[in-house]
Scaffold this motif. Structure first.
Motif, PDB file in Angstrom:
ATOM      1  N   ARG A  84       5.992   4.317  -3.609  1.00 24.32           N
ATOM      2  CA  ARG A  84       5.055   2.972  -3.735  1.00 24.32           C
ATOM      3  C   ARG A  84       4.638   2.444  -2.450  1.00 24.32           C
ATOM      4  N   ARG A  85       5.527   2.961  -1.192  1.00 25.58           N
ATOM      5  CA  ARG A  85       4.908   2.565   0.134  1.00 25.58           C
ATOM      6  C   ARG A  85       3.592   3.303   0.469  1.00 25.58           C
ATOM      7  N   MET A  86       3.429   4.729  -0.259  1.00 25.06           N
ATOM      8  CA  MET A  86       1.969   5.256   0.248  1.00 25.06           C
ATOM      9  C   MET A  86       1.050   4.376  -0.573  1.00 25.06           C
ATOM     10  N   GLN A  87       1.585   4.159  -2.087  1.00 24.24           N
ATOM     11  CA  GLN A  87       0.401   3.320  -2.874  1.00 24.24           C
ATOM     12  C   GLN A  87      -0.021   2.402  -2.275  1.00 24.24           C
ATOM     13  N   ARG A  88       0.829   1.345  -1.660  1.00 21.91           N
ATOM     14  CA  ARG A  88       0.574  -0.018  -0.861  1.00 21.91           C
ATOM     15  C   ARG A  88      -0.637   0.406   0.150  1.00 21.91           C
ATOM     16  N   LEU A  89      -0.049   1.377   0.681  1.00 23.65           N
ATOM     17  CA  LEU A  89      -0.779   1.693   2.087  1.00 23.65           C
ATOM     18  C   LEU A  89      -2.491   2.046   1.610  1.00 23.65           C
ATOM     19  N   ILE A  90      -2.405   2.909   0.617  1.00 24.20           N
ATOM     20  CA  ILE A  90      -3.954   3.343   0.194  1.00 24.20           C
ATOM     21  C   ILE A  90      -4.449   2.363  -0.227  1.00 24.20           C
ATOM     22  N   GLU A  91      -3.920   1.383  -1.160  1.00 23.91           N
ATOM     23  CA  GLU A  91      -4.574   0.126  -1.763  1.00 23.91           C
ATOM     24  C   GLU A  91      -5.018  -0.734  -0.596  1.00 23.91           C
ATOM     25  N   ASP A  92      -4.405  -0.860   0.530  1.00 25.80           N
ATOM     26  CA  ASP A  92      -4.692  -1.672   1.671  1.00 25.80           C
ATOM     27  C   ASP A  92      -5.840  -1.099   2.213  1.00 25.80           C
ATOM     28  N   LEU A  93      -6.005   0.269   2.362  1.00 28.99           N
ATOM     29  CA  LEU A  93      -6.811   0.791   3.166  1.00 28.99           C
ATOM     30  C   LEU A  93      -8.237   0.753   2.355  1.00 28.99           C
ATOM     31  N   ILE A  94      -7.869   0.911   1.045  1.00 27.90           N
ATOM     32  CA  ILE A  94      -9.204   0.844   0.209  1.00 27.90           C
ATOM     33  C   ILE A  94      -9.808  -0.505   0.407  1.00 27.90           C
ATOM     34  N   SER A  95      -8.945  -1.585   0.350  1.00 28.59           N
ATOM     35  CA  SER A  95      -9.484  -3.022   0.378  1.00 28.59           C
ATOM     36  C   SER A  95     -10.046  -3.123   1.668  1.00 28.59           C
ATOM     37  N   LEU A 112     -10.420 -13.379  -1.595  1.00 27.91           N
ATOM     38  CA  LEU A 112      -9.603 -14.716  -1.356  1.00 27.91           C
ATOM     39  C   LEU A 112      -8.173 -14.616  -1.899  1.00 27.91           C
ATOM     40  N   SER A 113      -8.011 -14.000  -2.971  1.00 31.57           N
ATOM     41  CA  SER A 113      -6.893 -13.786  -3.601  1.00 31.57           C
ATOM     42  C   SER A 113      -5.891 -13.008  -2.847  1.00 31.57           C
ATOM     43  N   GLN A 114      -6.599 -11.841  -2.069  1.00 32.78           N
ATOM     44  CA  GLN A 114      -5.685 -10.959  -1.250  1.00 32.78           C
ATOM     45  C   GLN A 114      -5.345 -11.599  -0.176  1.00 32.78           C
ATOM     46  N   LEU A 115      -6.319 -12.645   0.623  1.00 34.24           N
ATOM     47  CA  LEU A 115      -5.972 -13.283   1.741  1.00 34.24           C
ATOM     48  C   LEU A 115      -4.428 -14.070   1.543  1.00 34.24           C
ATOM     49  N   LEU A 116      -4.729 -15.017   0.196  1.00 34.63           N
ATOM     50  CA  LEU A 116      -3.607 -15.751  -0.132  1.00 34.63           C
ATOM     51  C   LEU A 116      -2.457 -15.017  -0.206  1.00 34.63           C
ATOM     52  N   HIS A 117      -2.347 -13.868  -0.900  1.00 38.16           N
ATOM     53  CA  HIS A 117      -1.180 -13.236  -1.130  1.00 38.16           C
ATOM     54  C   HIS A 117      -0.748 -12.543   0.298  1.00 38.16           C
ATOM     55  N   ASN A 118      -1.804 -12.322   1.267  1.00 29.90           N
ATOM     56  CA  ASN A 118      -0.823 -11.633   2.482  1.00 29.90           C
ATOM     57  C   ASN A 118      -0.614 -12.829   3.120  1.00 29.90           C
ATOM     58  N   ILE A 119      -1.079 -13.905   3.257  1.00 28.23           N
ATOM     59  CA  ILE A 119      -0.427 -15.061   4.120  1.00 28.23           C
ATOM     60  C   ILE A 119       0.532 -15.550   3.626  1.00 28.23           C
ATOM     61  N   ILE A 120       0.766 -15.719   2.353  1.00 26.21           N
ATOM     62  CA  ILE A 120       2.142 -16.155   1.797  1.00 26.21           C
ATOM     63  C   ILE A 120       3.073 -15.265   1.617  1.00 26.21           C
TER      64      ILE A 120
END
Ligand code: ADP
Length: 268
Positions: free
Chosen positions: A83-94, A151-159
């Motif tokens: 899951r950690r690898m998946q999160r990282l890859i998703e963030d890299l793609i974003s 913008l949804s990603q931004l909200l998720h990240n700061i909250i």
């Protein structure tokens, strides 16, 4: 890091005269250097969980794998690493998508009141620890010209950061309001341990972390605020991080509202 000054010298020989042309390559050097560092960091971040996964697979392949208790425990760890690898890859793609969109104006009319409510429900529904401590103070704001997904990603990240780095049993306060100058203000305040001032200017760098152990333990990728910075830039907004060590952190984002900040063109 330090910004090394780098010059390229070009000499043009014109027979009787010689022109020495000095070109400042400092900027491009920094950009190239950043790209190289980024690829190295990203590879390293992926290699660590991958090595761990391979180690567990190997162990499960010998006798240890026949013990159901060990199997269960190892599979849980392997799941976390994957899951950690998946999160990282998703963030890299974003991050690469947002960068690719850099010069493209976002053109959706986004109602932040609705978007914040969606993110709130996702955060509560996701069974996130500490979701109960989330407080929302919302007032109706004008829509913004934006990209809903970003913008949804931004909200998720700061909250998400406020929840990760806030102290247990302290609230995380989210506020949405319109300012007198027409800007829409989003802010998230936590009562965590705060960030020493020397780190603040570097938090939006990719993979920059104040405490890597803590970030990793909380499932952080080190890319959250880099994504936030790029989204804010694309939306022509502003990002401010204010923190007091021992007291907490407040992240504030200003976005131009569709009314007010952009006055209608004069009618002749
Ligand atoms: P991460 O995935 O590590 O959380 P981010 O880019 O979102 O990555 O944040 C970078 C670093 O900034 C974090 O590792 C953490 O050290 C620090 N940070 C971010 N938000 C907060 C906060 N609300 N309180 C304290 N530290 C924070």
């Amino acid at each position: 890091g330090t910004r090394e000054q780098r010059w390229e010298m070009r000499v043009h020989d014109l027979g009787t005269r010689r022109i020495v042309h000095l070109i400042d390559r400092t900027g491009s050097y920094t950009a190239e250097r950043m790209r190289v560092d980024f690829v190295a960091n990203a590879s390293h971040e992926l290699r660590t969980p991958l090595a761990s996964l391979l180690g567990y697979i190997e162990t499960l392949q010998d006798e240890a794998g026949e013990d159901p208790a060990i199997r269960g425990r190892f599979l849980k760890i392997m799941n976390d690493e994957a899951r950690r690898m998946q999160r990282l890859i998703e963030d890299l793609i974003s991050l690469s998508r947002i960068e690719a969109d850099k010069y493209r104006k976002p053109e959706q009319t986004v109602d932040l009141n609705t978007l914040v409510e969606e993110v709130r429900l996702e955060l509560i529904g996701g069974g996130r620890p500490r979701a109960a401590d989330l407080e929302f103070d919302l007032s109706a704001v004008p829509p913004v010209l934006g990209d809903r997904v970003q913008l949804s990603q931004l909200l998720h990240n700061i909250i998400g950061n406020a929840m990760k780095y806030g102290r247990d049993a302290t609230p995380v306060r989210f506020q949405l309001a319109q300012r007198d100058d027409g800007m829409v203000q989003l802010s998230v305040a936590d009562e965590g341990e705060g960030i020493p001032p020397e780190h603040i200017p570097r938090l939006t760098e990719r993979f920059y972390r104040v405490d890597s152990g803590r970030s990793r333990a909380m499932g952080g990728t080190g890319l959250g605020l880099a994504i936030v910075k790029h989204v804010v830039e694309r939306h022509r907004g502003r990002l401010d991080i204010a923190s007091i060590v021992g007291k907490g952190t407040t992240v504030t984002i200003l976005l131009p509202g569709l009314t007010g900040a952009q006055p209608p063109e004069a009618v002749s």
